[in-house]
Design a protein around this motif. Structure first.
Motif, PDB file in Angstrom:
ATOM      1  N   ASP A   1       2.369  -0.899   0.364  1.00  0.00           N
ATOM      2  CA  ASP A   1       1.246  -0.649  -0.538  1.00  0.00           C
ATOM      3  C   ASP A   1      -0.057  -0.565   0.252  1.00  0.00           C
TER       4      ASP A   1
ATOM      5  N   ASP B   1      -2.883   5.245  -2.709  1.00  0.00           N
ATOM      6  CA  ASP B   1      -2.182   4.074  -3.229  1.00  0.00           C
ATOM      7  C   ASP B   1      -0.672   4.305  -3.189  1.00  0.00           C
TER       8      ASP B   1
ATOM      9  N   GLY C   1       1.404   2.100  -3.420  1.00  0.00           N
ATOM     10  CA  GLY C   1       2.001   1.104  -4.298  1.00  0.00           C
ATOM     11  C   GLY C   1       2.003   1.495  -5.763  1.00  0.00           C
TER      12      GLY C   1
END
Length: 448
Positions: free
Chosen positions: A60, A208, A210
């Motif tokens: 992440d 991002d 994640g």
């Protein structure tokens, strides 16, 4: 001579280990290593060893220090020393999460080792991403790995390549593109643009890895960032601080560098759930897994650049969940299955030879009871196809289109809800011990 060579080798090893303390360093002759990962719902899940215990971690870029959770059965083996209590805040509607900071932990990702790694340990049983993904996840790792190494994410072949920066050499690649990164709170941001009708709007987005969605945008009337008239309200995902809800729609075009993606999925999270994220006032949203997986990426934090190259996923269409159902792994349930290994002719039985009507009582039937994963409805979009058919939250899916649900992974079951409009879905569910059947057809939520 052998002792001398051995002594020199020990000195070399110790010097490299000493050098790597407090940072990740690839400990092999080539100073690079390749690690296979699992791509689950557009997320990178890879093995990470902590203090000698191998766990599954989510990669992440949106997190700074590693976070460990879901470790109740192995906390003693991890030998995590709690040094101080802290509170973590993430996306979602909930409160801050209580965690404990731990220092001087040994982390290993492939041949990349850090002997002095800080982490945050969360002992809250409610924070469990494993049930949401149907795949074991014990933690999250991000910035500390990226800042020390050049990190290549090959989504197409599902491997991570880690290289010491001094050894990394960029290859001539005409189809690749280098983009500049900006950092805020140890998180990488990149410039892109969105196309709505004839307008082209520049945006600054958090990269991002994640997040499993394609694109999140923060609505702003002054910047012209707002949802299309065709949208639907939906559950968007889980953050550290709880669930996130908002609107889903489509973009005419998304551009990053010279790469254009048409008819892109986009979500506009409600401002209530992203107060923390919007503290970076120049941030306009996030670019996440459903777009990132369409590229093979090389992150070079030291030089503040990321390299993109299109891969086999680039031209895949963007789909939405057309059922309205979100499932999670809800433990295990006993399932009665036929055991093909048992031969009925040879199975144990009792015969009454003297009775006028010969009777056989089978003591070892051709069935067995086994524990199988249970998938339960955790979110249900109002006015969706499943909602109108009568499904309810907490219903446990027993069969889907006539096949036992436990024969599939959670991801495989969910993929069936992203099929073509009009696709018939037949579900048998367990609702508090009552078996019910439901039929509905998938329908685009943007047409509602």
């Amino acid at each position: 001579m052998k002792k001398s060579c051995y002594f020199l080798w020990i000195l070399w090893l110790l010097s490299n280990l000493a050098f790597s303390q407090g940072k990740f360093y690839v400990q092999n002759d080539k100073e690079t290593d390749k690690i296979k990962f699992q791509l689950v719902n557009n997320l990178v899940i890879l093995p990470v060893e902590i203090n000698g215990v191998t766990l599954s971690f989510l990669l992440d870029t949106g997190v700074s220090k590693p976070i460990v959770f879901n470790i109740f059965n192995i906390s003693d083996s991890l030998k995590i020393k709690k040094t101080e209590k802290v509170f973590l805040r993430g996306l979602g509607e909930g409160e801050q999460i209580e965690a404990y900071k731990s220092e001087k932990n040994m982390f290993r990702v492939g041949d990349a080792i850090n002997l002095n790694q800080d982490l945050y340990a969360i002992y809250n049983a409610d924070l469990d991403f494993s049930s949401k993904l149907g795949f074991p996840v014990h933690g999250i790792i991000g910035f500390d790995l990226f800042k020390d190494l050049v990190v290549e994410i090959n989504y197409a072949k599902q491997y991570l390549k880690l290289t010491n920066p001094s050894k990394y050499k960029y290859k001539v690649c005409r189809k690749c593109e280098l983009l500049n990164l900006e950092f805020y709170n140890n998180k990488p941001f990149v410039a892109a643009s969105i196309g709505k009708e004839n307008a082209k709007i520049p945006v600054k987005l958090l990269i991002d890895t994640g997040g499993s969605d394609a694109l999140w945008l923060f609505e702003s009337d002054s910047l012209g960032i707002k949802s299309d008239k065709a949208f639907f309200n939906d559950f968007l995902g889980h953050g550290l601080s709880g669930s996130v809800y908002g609107k889903r729609s489509k973009l005419d075009r998304f551009t990053i560098g010279s790469f254009n993606l048409e008819t892109t999925n986009v979500a506009y999270p409600d401002s209530l759930f992203i107060v923390y994220a919007k503290k970076h006032t120049s941030r306009n949203g996030s670019i996440s897994g459903n777009i990132l997986k369409r590229f093979n990426l090389v992150f070079d934090y030291k030089n503040a650049i990321v390299m993109l190259k299109k891969n086999k996923y680039f031209k895949e269409p963007f789909y939405y969940n057309k059922s309205g159902i979100e499932l999670h792994h809800n433990g295990l349930r006993l399932v009665r299955e036929q055991d093909d290994k048992i031969d009925l002719e040879k199975s144990s039985m009792l015969r009454n030879e003297n009775a006028s009507n010969s009777t056989r009582i089978i003591l070892n039937p051709q069935y067995k009871l086994t524990l199988k994963p249970a998938y339960a409805v955790i979110e249900l979009r109002e006015n969706s196809a499943a909602y109108k058919a009568g499904l309810k939250i907490n219903d446990i899916i027993l069969t889907i289109n006539g096949k036992p649900a436990h024969q599939f992974t959670l991801q495989q079951v969910m993929e069936k809800f992203y099929d073509d409009d009009g696709k018939q879905i037949k579900l048998r569910v367990d609702r508090k011990g009552i078996i019910l059947n439901f039929n509905f057809k998938l329908e685009s939520p943007l047409l509602n």
